[in-house]
Design a protein around this motif. Structure first.
Motif, mmCIF file in Angstrom:
data_model
loop_
_atom_site.group_PDB
_atom_site.id
_atom_site.type_symbol
_atom_site.label_atom_id
_atom_site.label_comp_id
_atom_site.label_asym_id
_atom_site.label_seq_id
_atom_site.Cartn_x
_atom_site.Cartn_y
_atom_site.Cartn_z
ATOM 1 N N PRO A 70 35.026 4.765 23.012
ATOM 2 C CA PRO A 70 35.578 5.198 21.716
ATOM 3 C C PRO A 70 37.044 5.599 21.810
ATOM 4 N N SER A 71 37.450 6.165 22.957
ATOM 5 C CA SER A 71 38.855 6.586 23.058
ATOM 6 C C SER A 71 39.764 5.362 23.177
ATOM 7 N N VAL A 72 39.278 4.323 23.888
ATOM 8 C CA VAL A 72 40.079 3.100 23.995
ATOM 9 C C VAL A 72 40.178 2.419 22.616
ATOM 10 N N ALA A 73 39.063 2.439 21.855
ATOM 11 C CA ALA A 73 39.084 1.846 20.510
ATOM 12 C C ALA A 73 40.045 2.610 19.601
ATOM 13 N N ALA A 74 40.038 3.940 19.698
ATOM 14 C CA ALA A 74 40.930 4.744 18.862
ATOM 15 C C ALA A 74 42.392 4.481 19.236
ATOM 16 N N ALA A 75 42.648 4.298 20.538
ATOM 17 C CA ALA A 75 44.015 4.009 20.993
ATOM 18 C C ALA A 75 44.487 2.668 20.433
ATOM 19 N N ALA A 76 43.587 1.682 20.401
ATOM 20 C CA ALA A 76 43.948 0.355 19.879
ATOM 21 C C ALA A 76 44.304 0.460 18.390
#
Ligand SMILES: Cc1ncc(COP(=O)(O)O)c(C=O)c1O
Length: 340
Positions: free
Chosen positions: A14-20
């Motif tokens: 989820p943190s990688v998705a939010a960063a994207a």
């Protein structure tokens, strides 16, 4: 398309998705402050970049040893002895594409269906999914704000079953910044000593970001009897502002490291050669700059924590380390604004 059943057990980070999403909005010209993935906003120091450039110019552009080049493994051993008093031989360490991949290798090398991994909560969002990806079961143990978000020995004792394989211990912690003192680690070690089938991963990636008079300690250092069932994890991402270089490492018993190398050899083969050269320079080069980064993070903590605590309904534990605040909004739940 038919996808593998293991995908049903995990969700994308989820943190990688939010960063994207933050990056996509920024690309549209929006002014975005991204508080998503945990990474220092400082640039990688110039002497580390120069070492990578030098290695490329010297033709160091080929596959390397699976576990990492000899110079890197030596630099890791020297670091662990110098800073943590831990003596590992080069064949007891392995480098990976960030600590994340080292953890992945360790789980893939040791976990079977039905095995359990104790993950004290709040935790780094990736741990439970990585356990599930390896086919095992994450066992989350809630740690309250009142206990400083730290696992208590009695909680550990109660969570251990005959199927427990690993305890994940992340200090300082993502996302709370909580860090265990040597005495607190010793108390947890006493429990582990009573359960020889349980191994521990000490994720020390935020080691250098500790504040005030807090002194960092790691499990194998405070209880040498646990050396032969502890995987000590660290990397260059956070301390040296090198998240994009993707170099992390683990140190532990030879048999485990060999098994992890087998997984690595059949997945990534080896790490990017120039990134390894950069990591050697980071570990062997001047270390004073880390204190400078830590001082900047401490200034921000000392500014932000009181600002949050001044908001009625919010409360925030002042973290011992890392670069996170973990505010509670419990005091606001159920409340309404003037407009309803
Ligand atoms: C607790 C923790 N462990 C490991 C990592 C991953 O580090 P690396 O960049 O070395 O993969 C992170 C990154 O956010 C983290 O917070």
């Amino acid at each position: 398309m038919k996808l593998a059943s293991r995908l049903a057990r995990v969700k994308p980070s989820p943190s990688v998705a939010a960063a994207a999403r933050a990056a996509a909005l920024a690309a549209q010209g929006r002014d975005i402050i991204s508080l998503t993935t945990g990474e220092p906003d400082f640039d990688t120091p110039p002497h580390i970049k120069a070492a990578a450039v030098r290695s490329i110019e010297q033709g160091m552009t080929k596959y390397t040893a699976v576990e990492g080049i000899a110079a890197l493994r030596q630099a890791i051993c020297a670091k662990l002895e110098r800073e943590n008093g831990l003596r590992y031989a080069p064949d007891q360490v392995i480098a990976g594409v960030g600590v994340k991949q080292v953890i992945y290798n360790a789980f893939m090398a040791t976990l079977d269906a039905g095995d359990e991994v104790i993950v004290p909560a709040p935790y780094w969002v990736s741990y439970p999914d990585m356990v599930a990806l390896a086919g095992a079961t994450p066992v989350s143990v809630p740690c309250s704000q009142a206990s400083g978000f730290k696992l208590q020995p009695a909680q550990l004792e109660a969570a251990i079953t005959p199927r427990t394989r690993w305890l994940m211990l992340n200090s300082p912690s993502n996302p709370t910044g909580a860090a265990y003192s040597a005495a607190e680690l010793r108390a947890l070690a006493q429990v582990l000593l009573r359960h020889p089938h349980v191994w521990a991963m000490a994720d020390d990636i935020y080691e250098h970001l500790v504040y005030g008079d807090f002194r960092f300690a790691t499990l194998a250092q405070v209880e040498p009897e646990l050396m032969d069932r502890t995987l000590t994890l660290n990397g260059v991402s956070k301390a040296y502002c090198m998240t994009g270089w993707r170099i992390g490492y683990g140190a532990g018993p030879r048999e485990l490291i060999r098994a992890m190398a087998t997984i690595q050899s059949q997945s990534i083969t080896s790490l990017p050669s120039m990134c390894q050269a950069a990591a050697v320079e980071a570990l062997n080069g001047p270390q004073e700059l880390i204190a400078g980064f830590a001082a900047r993070f401490q200034e921000r903590r000392d500014l932000a924590a009181p600002l949050i605590n001044a908001v009625p309904g919010l409360s925030c534990h002042v973290p011992e380390g890392a670069f996170y605040l973990y505010p509670s909004c419990a005091g606001l739940i159920g409340r309404k604004t003037a407009g309803g």
